[in-house]
Scaffold this motif. Structure first.
Motif, PDB file in Angstrom:
ATOM      1  N   ILE A 331       0.861  -1.180   0.000  1.00  0.00           N
ATOM      2  CA  ILE A 331       0.000   0.000   0.000  1.00  0.00           C
ATOM      3  C   ILE A 331       0.898   1.231   0.000  1.00  0.00           C
ATOM      4  CG2 ILE A 331      -1.882   1.226   1.155  1.00  0.00           C
ATOM      5  CD1 ILE A 331      -2.572  -1.587   0.120  1.00  0.00           C
ATOM      6  N   ALA A 332       0.594   2.179  -0.872  1.00  0.00           N
ATOM      7  CA  ALA A 332       1.449   3.364  -1.009  1.00  0.00           C
ATOM      8  C   ALA A 332       0.593   4.611  -1.178  1.00  0.00           C
ATOM      9  CB  ALA A 332       2.393   3.190  -2.207  1.00  0.00           C
ATOM     10  N   GLU A 333       1.272   5.748  -1.083  1.00  0.00           N
ATOM     11  CA  GLU A 333       0.604   7.042  -1.232  1.00  0.00           C
ATOM     12  C   GLU A 333       1.292   7.830  -2.349  1.00  0.00           C
ATOM     13  OE1 GLU A 333       0.040  11.191   1.332  1.00  0.00           O
ATOM     14  OE2 GLU A 333       0.507   9.317   2.364  1.00  0.00           O
ATOM     15  N   VAL A 334       0.494   8.419  -3.237  1.00  0.00           N
ATOM     16  CA  VAL A 334       1.051   9.216  -4.326  1.00  0.00           C
ATOM     17  C   VAL A 334       1.628  10.513  -3.753  1.00  0.00           C
ATOM     18  CG1 VAL A 334       0.515  10.495  -6.440  1.00  0.00           C
ATOM     19  CG2 VAL A 334      -0.564   8.269  -6.017  1.00  0.00           C
ATOM     20  N   ILE A 335       2.913  10.790  -4.077  1.00  0.00           N
ATOM     21  CA  ILE A 335       3.532  12.017  -3.569  1.00  0.00           C
ATOM     22  C   ILE A 335       3.980  12.958  -4.695  1.00  0.00           C
ATOM     23  CG2 ILE A 335       4.277  10.970  -1.399  1.00  0.00           C
ATOM     24  CD1 ILE A 335       7.090  10.685  -2.586  1.00  0.00           C
ATOM     25  N   TYR A 336       4.015  12.451  -5.948  1.00  0.00           N
ATOM     26  CA  TYR A 336       4.398  13.319  -7.070  1.00  0.00           C
ATOM     27  C   TYR A 336       3.820  12.743  -8.353  1.00  0.00           C
ATOM     28  CZ  TYR A 336       7.162  15.991 -10.417  1.00  0.00           C
ATOM     29  OH  TYR A 336       7.550  16.814 -11.458  1.00  0.00           O
ATOM     30  N   LEU A 337       3.280  13.635  -9.207  1.00  0.00           N
ATOM     31  CA  LEU A 337       2.691  13.216 -10.481  1.00  0.00           C
ATOM     32  C   LEU A 337       3.548  13.702 -11.633  1.00  0.00           C
ATOM     33  CD1 LEU A 337      -1.023  14.093  -9.679  1.00  0.00           C
ATOM     34  CD2 LEU A 337      -0.102  11.791  -9.954  1.00  0.00           C
ATOM     35  N   HIS A 338       3.938  12.781 -12.529  1.00  0.00           N
ATOM     36  CA  HIS A 338       4.688  13.138 -13.728  1.00  0.00           C
ATOM     37  C   HIS A 338       3.709  13.620 -14.805  1.00  0.00           C
ATOM     38  CE1 HIS A 338       8.476  11.455 -12.289  1.00  0.00           C
ATOM     39  NE2 HIS A 338       7.850  10.340 -11.965  1.00  0.00           N
ATOM     40  N   ARG A 339       4.002  14.730 -15.426  1.00  0.00           N
ATOM     41  CA  ARG A 339       3.120  15.241 -16.474  1.00  0.00           C
ATOM     42  C   ARG A 339       3.038  14.285 -17.656  1.00  0.00           C
ATOM     43  NH1 ARG A 339       4.902  20.525 -19.699  1.00  0.00           N
ATOM     44  NH2 ARG A 339       6.342  18.938 -20.499  1.00  0.00           N
ATOM     45  N   ASP A 340       4.174  13.702 -18.036  1.00  0.00           N
ATOM     46  CA  ASP A 340       4.213  12.832 -19.215  1.00  0.00           C
ATOM     47  C   ASP A 340       3.851  11.377 -18.913  1.00  0.00           C
ATOM     48  OD1 ASP A 340       4.989  15.003 -20.764  1.00  0.00           O
ATOM     49  OD2 ASP A 340       7.125  14.615 -20.447  1.00  0.00           O
ATOM     50  N   PHE A 341       3.804  11.025 -17.636  1.00  0.00           N
ATOM     51  CA  PHE A 341       3.468   9.651 -17.240  1.00  0.00           C
ATOM     52  C   PHE A 341       2.416   9.686 -16.131  1.00  0.00           C
ATOM     53  CE2 PHE A 341       7.917   9.653 -18.661  1.00  0.00           C
ATOM     54  CZ  PHE A 341       7.858   8.735 -19.696  1.00  0.00           C
ATOM     55  N   PRO A 342       1.186  10.086 -16.453  1.00  0.00           N
ATOM     56  CA  PRO A 342       0.161  10.283 -15.428  1.00  0.00           C
ATOM     57  C   PRO A 342      -0.215   9.024 -14.659  1.00  0.00           C
ATOM     58  CG  PRO A 342      -0.819  10.346 -17.631  1.00  0.00           C
ATOM     59  CD  PRO A 342       0.671  10.363 -17.817  1.00  0.00           C
ATOM     60  N   LEU A 343       0.060   7.844 -15.244  1.00  0.00           N
ATOM     61  CA  LEU A 343      -0.271   6.588 -14.565  1.00  0.00           C
ATOM     62  C   LEU A 343       0.891   6.049 -13.741  1.00  0.00           C
ATOM     63  CD1 LEU A 343      -2.129   4.840 -17.525  1.00  0.00           C
ATOM     64  CD2 LEU A 343      -3.164   5.954 -15.569  1.00  0.00           C
ATOM     65  N   ARG A 344       2.041   6.754 -13.803  1.00  0.00           N
ATOM     66  CA  ARG A 344       3.244   6.274 -13.117  1.00  0.00           C
ATOM     67  C   ARG A 344       3.851   7.373 -12.248  1.00  0.00           C
ATOM     68  NH1 ARG A 344       5.468   1.587 -14.014  1.00  0.00           N
ATOM     69  NH2 ARG A 344       4.497   0.178 -15.519  1.00  0.00           N
ATOM     70  N   PRO A 345       3.205   7.660 -11.127  1.00  0.00           N
ATOM     71  CA  PRO A 345       3.707   8.695 -10.225  1.00  0.00           C
ATOM     72  C   PRO A 345       4.857   8.197  -9.352  1.00  0.00           C
ATOM     73  CG  PRO A 345       1.784   7.667  -9.274  1.00  0.00           C
ATOM     74  CD  PRO A 345       1.984   7.020 -10.623  1.00  0.00           C
ATOM     75  N   ILE A 346       5.381   9.073  -8.532  1.00  0.00           N
ATOM     76  CA  ILE A 346       6.276   8.660  -7.448  1.00  0.00           C
ATOM     77  C   ILE A 346       5.392   8.383  -6.239  1.00  0.00           C
ATOM     78  CG2 ILE A 346       8.163   9.344  -5.902  1.00  0.00           C
ATOM     79  CD1 ILE A 346       9.226  11.122  -8.121  1.00  0.00           C
ATOM     80  N   VAL A 347       5.585   7.232  -5.614  1.00  0.00           N
ATOM     81  CA  VAL A 347       4.765   6.865  -4.455  1.00  0.00           C
ATOM     82  C   VAL A 347       5.651   6.590  -3.250  1.00  0.00           C
ATOM     83  CG1 VAL A 347       2.948   5.903  -5.910  1.00  0.00           C
ATOM     84  CG2 VAL A 347       4.759   4.386  -5.056  1.00  0.00           C
ATOM     85  N   LYS A 348       5.055   6.763  -2.079  1.00  0.00           N
ATOM     86  CA  LYS A 348       5.741   6.417  -0.828  1.00  0.00           C
ATOM     87  C   LYS A 348       5.040   5.208  -0.228  1.00  0.00           C
ATOM     88  CE  LYS A 348       5.077   8.807   2.963  1.00  0.00           C
ATOM     89  NZ  LYS A 348       5.127   9.898   3.959  1.00  0.00           N
ATOM     90  N   VAL A 349       5.802   4.130  -0.038  1.00  0.00           N
ATOM     91  CA  VAL A 349       5.232   2.903   0.526  1.00  0.00           C
ATOM     92  C   VAL A 349       4.933   3.135   2.000  1.00  0.00           C
ATOM     93  CG1 VAL A 349       5.621   0.465   1.000  1.00  0.00           C
ATOM     94  CG2 VAL A 349       6.503   1.476  -1.109  1.00  0.00           C
TER      95      VAL A 349
END
Length: 370
Positions: A331-349
């Motif tokens: 389970i993780a939390e989205v902490i950053y959204l990439h403009r060019d990769f909206p389905l592949r953010p940076i997450v914190k576990v």
């Protein structure tokens, strides 16, 4: 004609034909109320099991099923009850979904036996469910949970209709067209009934001859609705074109680009998305994030990207702080959204605090929202 029906048999769009009392001075619902899923919960809360309704769904709009109906306001007692009650449970919508799929399955089986397609009957079956999803959009994320491997074609047709209606509404189409597009989505694969069932149920790869026979289903679908005045011409064209692709790689005619209508592309996206997120005898279903990513990247050039984006926002829209389950089961939390990769953010576990950039770690994807 007015009839009494059990609450379990009601559908959104039924009209109440009497004032309802429940040991109250004033009615909890007034005559001519257009019933919704919310009303069903109220009826159950008051222990009401049977009500008098008009026998035909939406008979108040005889001129057109797409006309906008002014909602009757709830009485103060019902407003208070709703404010105290939880939102409608998904099982109510799931029950309506199951009933709709079963009703359409019987119609579809009739087509296989030579029965003529009756568009009015399909509309009466599908529209209450489509309208229910339009009023409860959050449940679209669970649409594939409702589906089963048994009677796949009925599940698929009904689900494509729901998705097409939701996408077109989100794109700003007027209500009348949204409902027409939804019905067109249901009808798009009706021609599969004309294909040999042994080919449809085959688990192994199809031969070239078998595949060519399957591809003819779009022509059969078009022919089955061609003479119906209840299906607009642009919807008939969309049904014929819903397996065409922007790059010309589709069928039956291999048309591309501006030769394709936007409505046909809406049906295409809904059709492919539901097929890929559904379990089939020959493959497991994929999660919605992976499917939309495949449609955006690996199938780039085949679909209208703005329609893919609308589908993404309907089902998997992410924002900072969104909780997700990864394909690692973490389970993780989205902490950053990439403009060019909206389905592949940076997450914190959650738990160990590890940061994972899904845009670079392509082995891991989001499995679902939490």
């Amino acid at each position: 004609m007015d009839v009494y029906k059990e609450v379990s048999e009601l559908r959104p769009g039924n009209f109440l034909r009497e004032d309802l009392y429940a040991n109250t001075k004033n009615p909890i619902m007034v005559k001519d109320t257009k019933l919704t899923l919310e009303h069903f919960e109220v009826l159950r809360s008051f222990g009401i099991t049977r009500v008098l309704i008009e026998s035909k769904v939406q008979s108040h709009s005889e001129h057109s099923l797409e006309e906008k109906i002014t909602e009757v306001k709830l009485t103060p007692e019902v407003e208070r009850l709703i404010n105290q009650s939880p939102p409608p449970k998904s099982r109510t919508l799931e029950s309506l979904y199951d009933e709709t799929v079963e009703a359409y399955r019987k119609e579809y089986d009739g087509y296989r036996s030579g029965k003529k397609l009756d568009v009015a009957t399909v509309r009466s079956i599908a529209l209450p469910l489509i309208q229910a999803f339009l009023e409860n959009k959050e449940y679209v994320r669970r649409l594939n949970d409702f589906s089963t491997i048994q009677h796949y074609q009925a599940h698929h047709s009904i689900s494509v209709g729901i998705l097409a209606a939701l996408i077109s509404e989100q794109m700003g189409y007027p209500k009348g067209q949204v409902l027409q597009i939804g019905v067109a989505g249901v009808l798009a694969d009706s021609g599969m009934a004309k294909i040999d069932q042994t080919i449809i149920e085959k688990v192994a790869f199809l031969t070239r001859d078998e595949l060519n026979k399957v591809k003819k289903h779009v022509i059969h679908s078009f022919q089955m609705v061609q003479d119906s005045p209840l299906v607009r011409q642009e919807m008939k064209v969309a049904i014929l074109q819903h397996h065409e692709r922007f790059d010309g790689s589709g069928y039956p005619r291999g048309v591309k680009g501006q030769e394709l209508t936007e409505i046909s592309q809406i049906l295409s996206v809904a059709d492919v998305y539901h097929a890929m997120t559904s379990e089939r005898p020959y493959r497991q279903k994929e999660n919605s994030f992976k499917v939309i990513e495949l449609m955006r990247e690996e199938e780039f050039g085949k679909f209208d990207m703005k329609i893919i984006q609308v589908l993404h926002e309907l089902i998997n829209k992410l924002s900072i702080g969104t909780k997700v389950k990864l394909t690692t089961d973490e389970i993780a939390e989205v902490i950053y959204l990439h403009r060019d990769f909206p389905l592949r953010p940076i997450v914190k576990v959650l738990g160990n605090g590890e940061h994972i950039d899904l845009s670079t770690n392509r082995k891991i994807t989001i499995a679902k929202l939490i």
